[in-house]
Design a protein around this motif. Structure first.
Motif, PDB file in Angstrom:
ATOM      1  N   THR A 175       0.842  -1.185   0.000  1.00 48.43           N
ATOM      2  CA  THR A 175       0.000   0.000   0.000  1.00 48.43           C
ATOM      3  C   THR A 175       0.877   1.233   0.000  1.00 48.43           C
ATOM      4  O   THR A 175       1.908   1.271   0.659  1.00 48.43           O
ATOM      5  N   TYR A 205       1.125   5.400   0.649  1.00 50.65           N
ATOM      6  CA  TYR A 205       0.508   6.530   1.339  1.00 50.65           C
ATOM      7  C   TYR A 205       1.220   7.795   0.894  1.00 50.65           C
ATOM      8  O   TYR A 205       2.414   7.777   0.617  1.00 50.65           O
ATOM      9  N   ARG A 212       3.397   2.038   4.598  1.00 50.80           N
ATOM     10  CA  ARG A 212       2.455   2.114   5.717  1.00 50.80           C
ATOM     11  C   ARG A 212       3.169   2.393   7.036  1.00 50.80           C
ATOM     12  O   ARG A 212       2.755   3.239   7.822  1.00 50.80           O
TER      13      ARG A 212
END
Length: 143
Positions: free
Chosen positions: A53, A55, A64
Protein backbone atom coordinates in the motif's frame (compact mmCIF):
# COMPACT_ATOMS: atom_id res chain seq x y z
CA UNK A 1 0.95 -3.01 -12.42
CA UNK A 2 0.18 -2.25 -16.03
CA UNK A 3 1.37 -4.13 -19.06
CA UNK A 4 2.94 -1.95 -21.75
CA UNK A 5 1.61 -2.66 -25.22
CA UNK A 6 4.29 -2.85 -27.93
CA UNK A 7 2.54 -0.26 -30.12
CA UNK A 8 2.37 2.43 -27.39
CA UNK A 9 4.94 5.14 -26.92
CA UNK A 10 7.17 4.58 -23.84
CA UNK A 11 6.12 6.70 -20.89
CA UNK A 12 8.46 8.73 -18.70
CA UNK A 13 9.15 7.58 -15.15
CA UNK A 14 8.16 10.07 -12.43
CA UNK A 15 11.06 8.84 -10.27
CA UNK A 16 14.06 8.95 -12.61
CA UNK A 17 12.63 10.86 -15.61
CA UNK A 18 13.84 8.15 -18.01
CA UNK A 19 11.60 6.36 -20.49
CA UNK A 20 9.98 3.18 -19.26
CA UNK A 21 10.88 0.46 -21.74
CA UNK A 22 10.20 -2.43 -19.37
CA UNK A 23 7.39 -4.87 -20.04
CA UNK A 24 5.58 -3.69 -16.88
CA UNK A 25 5.19 -0.28 -15.34
CA UNK A 26 3.43 1.10 -12.29
CA UNK A 27 0.84 3.84 -12.17
CA UNK A 28 0.51 5.69 -8.87
CA UNK A 29 -0.66 9.23 -8.11
CA UNK A 30 -1.56 9.61 -11.82
CA UNK A 31 2.11 9.15 -12.76
CA UNK A 32 4.06 6.25 -14.25
CA UNK A 33 7.02 4.58 -12.53
CA UNK A 34 9.64 1.89 -13.06
CA UNK A 35 9.16 -0.92 -10.55
CA UNK A 36 12.44 0.03 -8.85
CA UNK A 37 11.70 3.78 -8.78
CA UNK A 38 8.49 3.76 -6.74
CA UNK A 39 9.95 3.72 -3.22
CA UNK A 40 9.18 5.02 0.25
CA UNK A 41 10.75 8.43 0.83
CA UNK A 42 11.95 7.38 4.31
CA UNK A 43 13.13 3.77 4.17
CA UNK A 44 13.51 3.22 0.39
CA UNK A 45 11.43 0.04 0.44
CA UNK A 46 9.88 -0.82 -2.92
CA UNK A 47 6.20 0.05 -3.11
CA UNK A 48 5.54 -1.79 -6.35
CA UNK A 49 5.25 -5.21 -4.72
CA UNK A 50 1.90 -6.90 -5.16
CA UNK A 51 -0.34 -6.03 -2.25
CA UNK A 52 1.78 -3.21 -0.87
CA UNK A 53 0.00 0.00 0.00
CA UNK A 54 1.20 3.48 -0.83
CA UNK A 55 0.51 6.53 1.34
CA UNK A 56 1.12 10.15 0.48
CA UNK A 57 1.18 13.26 2.63
CA UNK A 58 3.19 16.48 2.67
CA UNK A 59 4.55 15.66 -0.81
CA UNK A 60 6.04 12.39 0.47
CA UNK A 61 5.39 8.91 -0.88
CA UNK A 62 5.50 6.52 2.06
CA UNK A 63 5.05 2.90 3.06
CA UNK A 64 2.45 2.11 5.72
CA UNK A 65 4.98 1.83 8.56
CA UNK A 66 6.62 5.19 7.87
CA UNK A 67 3.29 6.92 7.26
CA UNK A 68 2.02 5.77 10.65
CA UNK A 69 5.34 6.58 12.32
CA UNK A 70 5.27 10.14 11.00
CA UNK A 71 1.56 10.95 10.99
CA UNK A 72 -0.22 8.22 12.98
CA UNK A 73 -1.95 8.64 16.30
CA UNK A 74 -0.36 6.99 19.30
CA UNK A 75 -2.02 5.89 22.50
CA UNK A 76 -1.34 4.12 25.77
CA UNK A 77 -1.68 0.44 26.60
CA UNK A 78 -4.64 -0.30 28.89
CA UNK A 79 -2.57 -2.88 30.80
CA UNK A 80 0.85 -1.25 31.31
CA UNK A 81 0.00 2.39 30.50
CA UNK A 82 3.12 2.69 28.32
CA UNK A 83 3.00 4.45 24.96
CA UNK A 84 2.07 2.35 21.92
CA UNK A 85 3.73 3.62 18.72
CA UNK A 86 1.28 4.14 15.86
CA UNK A 87 2.98 1.50 13.67
CA UNK A 88 2.95 -1.28 16.28
CA UNK A 89 0.52 -4.20 16.06
CA UNK A 90 -2.03 -4.13 18.88
CA UNK A 91 -4.94 -6.04 20.37
CA UNK A 92 -8.22 -4.19 20.88
CA UNK A 93 -10.98 -5.09 23.32
CA UNK A 94 -13.94 -2.76 23.60
CA UNK A 95 -12.44 0.74 23.93
CA UNK A 96 -9.09 -0.56 25.21
CA UNK A 97 -5.87 -1.01 23.24
CA UNK A 98 -3.05 -3.34 24.34
CA UNK A 99 0.52 -4.21 23.34
CA UNK A 100 0.49 -7.77 22.02
CA UNK A 101 2.63 -8.87 24.98
CA UNK A 102 0.28 -7.20 27.47
CA UNK A 103 -2.86 -8.89 26.16
CA UNK A 104 -2.97 -11.84 28.56
CA UNK A 105 -5.26 -13.49 31.05
CA UNK A 106 -5.41 -11.30 34.14
CA UNK A 107 -5.58 -14.30 36.49
CA UNK A 108 -2.98 -16.75 35.15
CA UNK A 109 -1.04 -14.45 32.77
CA UNK A 110 -1.37 -16.94 29.89
CA UNK A 111 -1.02 -15.43 26.42
CA UNK A 112 -3.46 -17.27 24.22
CA UNK A 113 -4.19 -17.14 20.55
CA UNK A 114 -7.11 -14.88 19.74
CA UNK A 115 -9.66 -17.68 19.45
CA UNK A 116 -8.91 -18.79 23.02
CA UNK A 117 -9.21 -15.39 24.68
CA UNK A 118 -12.55 -13.86 25.57
CA UNK A 119 -13.70 -10.89 27.54
CA UNK A 120 -15.87 -11.43 30.53
CA UNK A 121 -18.05 -8.55 31.65
CA UNK A 122 -18.72 -8.46 35.34
CA UNK A 123 -22.19 -7.03 35.58
CA UNK A 124 -24.34 -6.14 38.55
CA UNK A 125 -27.88 -4.84 38.05
CA UNK A 126 -27.25 -3.51 34.51
CA UNK A 127 -24.06 -1.69 35.58
CA UNK A 128 -20.71 -2.89 34.29
CA UNK A 129 -18.30 -3.11 37.21
CA UNK A 130 -15.26 -3.88 35.09
CA UNK A 131 -13.86 -5.78 32.15
CA UNK A 132 -11.33 -8.57 32.59
CA UNK A 133 -9.34 -10.50 30.02
CA UNK A 134 -9.65 -14.17 30.94
CA UNK A 135 -8.53 -17.36 29.22
CA UNK A 136 -10.84 -20.35 28.78
CA UNK A 137 -9.24 -22.22 31.71
CA UNK A 138 -10.21 -19.43 34.13
CA UNK A 139 -13.78 -19.19 32.90
CA UNK A 140 -14.46 -22.92 32.50
CA UNK A 141 -12.12 -24.70 34.94
CA UNK A 142 -11.98 -28.51 34.70
CA UNK A 143 -13.73 -30.08 37.61
Amino acid sequence: MLSVQPDTKPKGCAGCNRKIKDRYLLKALDKYWHEDCLKCACCDCRLGEVGSTLYTKANLILCRRDYLRLFGVTGNCAACSKLIPAFEMVMRAKDNVYHLDCFACQLCNQRKIIQEVILQHLESSQQILGIKILCWRQIFPKE
